[in-house]
Structures are given as structure tokens and as C-alpha cells.
Design a protein around this motif. Structure first.
Motif, PDB file in Angstrom:
ATOM      1  N   ASP A 152       0.817  -1.216   0.000  1.00 36.47           N
ATOM      2  CA  ASP A 152       0.000   0.000   0.000  1.00 36.47           C
ATOM      3  C   ASP A 152       0.852   1.268   0.000  1.00 36.47           C
ATOM      4  N   SER A 154       2.871   4.569  -1.098  1.00 33.63           N
ATOM      5  CA  SER A 154       2.749   5.606  -2.123  1.00 33.63           C
ATOM      6  C   SER A 154       4.138   6.078  -2.546  1.00 33.63           C
ATOM      7  N   ARG A 220      -1.190   4.828  -6.519  1.00 32.35           N
ATOM      8  CA  ARG A 220      -0.226   5.015  -5.430  1.00 32.35           C
ATOM      9  C   ARG A 220       1.163   5.400  -5.958  1.00 32.35           C
ATOM     10  N   SER A 223       1.073   9.236  -6.342  1.00 33.86           N
ATOM     11  CA  SER A 223       0.609  10.009  -5.190  1.00 33.86           C
ATOM     12  C   SER A 223       1.773  10.376  -4.271  1.00 33.86           C
ATOM     13  N   TYR A 244      -5.930  10.649  -5.524  1.00 37.93           N
ATOM     14  CA  TYR A 244      -4.697  10.582  -4.741  1.00 37.93           C
ATOM     15  C   TYR A 244      -4.557   9.298  -3.926  1.00 37.93           C
ATOM     16  N   ASP A 245      -5.662   8.868  -3.328  1.00 39.18           N
ATOM     17  CA  ASP A 245      -5.599   7.689  -2.459  1.00 39.18           C
ATOM     18  C   ASP A 245      -6.792   6.791  -2.741  1.00 39.18           C
TER      19      ASP A 245
END
Length: 307
Positions: A152, A154, A220, A223, A244-245
């Protein structure tokens, strides 16, 4: 020699390790933003704060700049996220010029190695120091350091971790060169080497014909900057929206790809293999906000679709 925030951490480490920095070379000031105010590079701001000798050439072959550079009498040049150097610059110091690159070379040569490692779903990356030659990121490797990439993670968080790892790599490289123990390894060319292409509007656009995992990795990997984007169509209205997420829910389904599922607080998009839950985004003319904030002040119909 460096320009962005990534280079600042490395310069700070060089100073803290008591190496003499006789000069800092960074990009020329540029107007930025709506007001077109002059913006200093992150490296310039740091150099001014530390009262370091600063050069900002627009032309690296300009004789006036070359004279200034020679007058510094540097025995080594360190390059971090700067620009391609002409041969008469990188050959100038007697100990050479080395670069810190944010990938495990020869993979991800180019402008955006941090982003592309995540976009391509890599599970590891790292940093490499190498002596500069006449091509981009092809020189003899001095050392490399590896770290894992979280599922997960970024680009922003990986950037910061690689800056810290890069600081360690540069500190170790300086010691090796100082002791005359920098044993190098020639990079091997392969047709399978991955490239870190320059990011642009086209390769930042979400392609909903790709799998949910590929789209999740793109989001990701871009971002917080420059951000992935898509077009949301709602009848006669279309918005280009930055995302962004997001979270990815792996769940096979028969929904139309790109269909929006909206509640008072949630926005999900159907993708191949599951649903993309959008956590933060930005509509045109609005600031970046979380999904609940956006939906509190905006109505999107149930027939809307992401394109």
C-alpha cells in the motif's frame, strides 16, 4: 549538484559527515503557480540557509560558469536529481563525478524511478551510486542498497525512505572514494531492463481496460505528485478528476467497468477484478479533499461513469 527535495537530504548528510562542500549547483529560479512568483529550488533554499556557495547556471557549457566551477577546485562532484552533464563538467574533478539514482540500476534508468517502480508493482527497489559517463544512468556502479516496497506504499512515502537510504549510500560512497577503495561494476545491458519514463498527462491517466491491481498501483505510484487522473462523465457534464488515495477490494463481479457506486460517504468505481474505493481526490476548481467531504457538498448521479 541537485534540485528537488530528494537532493536536500543527501546534501545535509554530506555536511553532517564533515565533508567540505565548496559549491552547490542547482537549477535557475523559475516562476511558478498562478501568480508566477519566482520559486527557488529546494536545494537553493537549503544552500542559502547553510550559507553555501551557490551557482545557478542556465547553460552548463557557458564559459563563465565553467570558469566559476573550475575556481572551486573541487576534487569530487556529487550529483542527485539534477540534469545531464556535458563531458567537460563531469570529467573536471580529479576523483570524478558520481550520481545517486533512486533505483537498482540498470532497472529504471530515467526521470521517474520511484514512481515507475510502484506503478509496475515491484516489491523491492533501492538506490545506486555510480560514476557518470556520457549516457544517462549507465556508468560503473560503486554500490547499491535495497529496500522492500509495501503493498500500500505511495510514491511519497517511498521517496522519503529512499532519500534516507540514499544519504547512507552517498556517505559510504564518499568514504570508499576517499580511501581509494571504490571498486566498480560495469552495468550489463539487457533488453529486459525496465525504464523510468518521464511522467506526462497521458501516462498518468487511468486506463480502465487494465486490471484493478494495475490501476491501484498507478494511483499510489503517482501520489501525491503528479497524481493519477480520470474523466468522470455524468450526463452532459464531464470532470477531469485527480485521484490521490484509494483502496482496492478484490471481488469478481459482472458490473459495467467504470460504474460509480455512491453513498453519502463513499465512492467506489468498478474495475476488472474488484472495486476501487476512492479515499481522496480533487475535482476541477476545488481543493484536494477526502471523499466524504466532497460528497457532502456535491451531487453525482447514480448513472455517472469513470472513463
Amino acid at each position: 549538484m541537485g534540485t528537488p527535495e530528494f537532493a536536500v537530504g543527501i546534501l545535509d548528510t554530506i555536511l553532517k559527515n564533515n565533508h567540505e562542500v565548496v559549491g552547490v549547483i542547482t537549477a535557475a529560479d523559475k516562476p511558478a503557480g498562478r501568480g508566477q512568483k519566482i520559486k527557488y529550488s529546494a536545494v537553493k533554499e537549503f544552500a542559502l540557509e547553510k550559507n553555501l556557495h551557490l551557482l545557478q547556471p542556465t547553460n552548463l557549457k557557458d564559459e563563465h560558469f565553467l570558469e566559476e566551477l573550475r575556481s572551486l577546485n573541487a576534487n569530487l562532484q556529487v550529483v542527485v536529481a539534477f540534469r545531464m552533464l556535458p563531458e567537460l563538467v563531469w570529467k573536471m574533478p580529479k576523483l570524478g563525478t558520481f550520481n545517486l539514482h533512486a533505483s537498482l540500476l540498470p532497472d529504471y534508468r530515467g526521470a521517474a524511478p520511484i514512481n515507475w517502480a510502484i506503478i509496475n508493482g515491484e516489491t523491492k527497489t533501492g538506490v545506486t551510486t555510480f560514476f557518470i559517463d556520457d549516457k544517462i544512468d549507465t556508468g560503473a556502479i560503486i554500490l547499491s542498497k535495497e529496500i522492500p516496497i509495501a503493498y500500500d506504499e505511495s510514491a511519497g512515502s517511498l521517496h522519503d525512505r529512499l532519500m534516507n537510504l540514499g544519504s547512507e549510500a552517498v556517505a559510504e560512497t564518499l568514504v570508499l572514494i576517499e580511501k581509494g577503495e571504490a571498486n566498480t561494476t560495469i552495468q550489463k545491458e539487457s533488453s529486459e531492463d525496465k525504464t523510468a519514463y518521464k511522467l506526462n498527462k497521458d501516462n498518468c491517466k487511468i486506463d480502465f481496460s487494465k486490471t484493478g491491481i494495475e490501476i491501484y498501483n498507478l494511483i499510489r505510484g503517482l501520489s501525491p505528485y503528479p497524481s493519477a487522473w480520470c474523466t468522470i462523465n455524468d450526463g452532459e457534464i464531464e470532470w477531469n478528476v485527480k485521484i490521490y488515495d484509494a483502496n482496492l477490494e478484490l471481488n469478481p463481479h459482472s458490473e459495467i467497468i467504470g460504474k460509480l457506486f455512491i453513498t453519502k460517504k463513499e465512492l467506489k468505481i468498478s474495475v476488472i477484478g474488484g472495486f476501487l474505493e476512492i479515499l481522496s481526490l480533487q475535482f476541477p476548481g476545488k481543493k484536494r479533499m477526502n471523499t466524504a467531504e466532497l460528497l457532502n457538498g456535491m451531487t453525482i448521479s447514480s448513472s455517472a461513469k469513470a472513463l
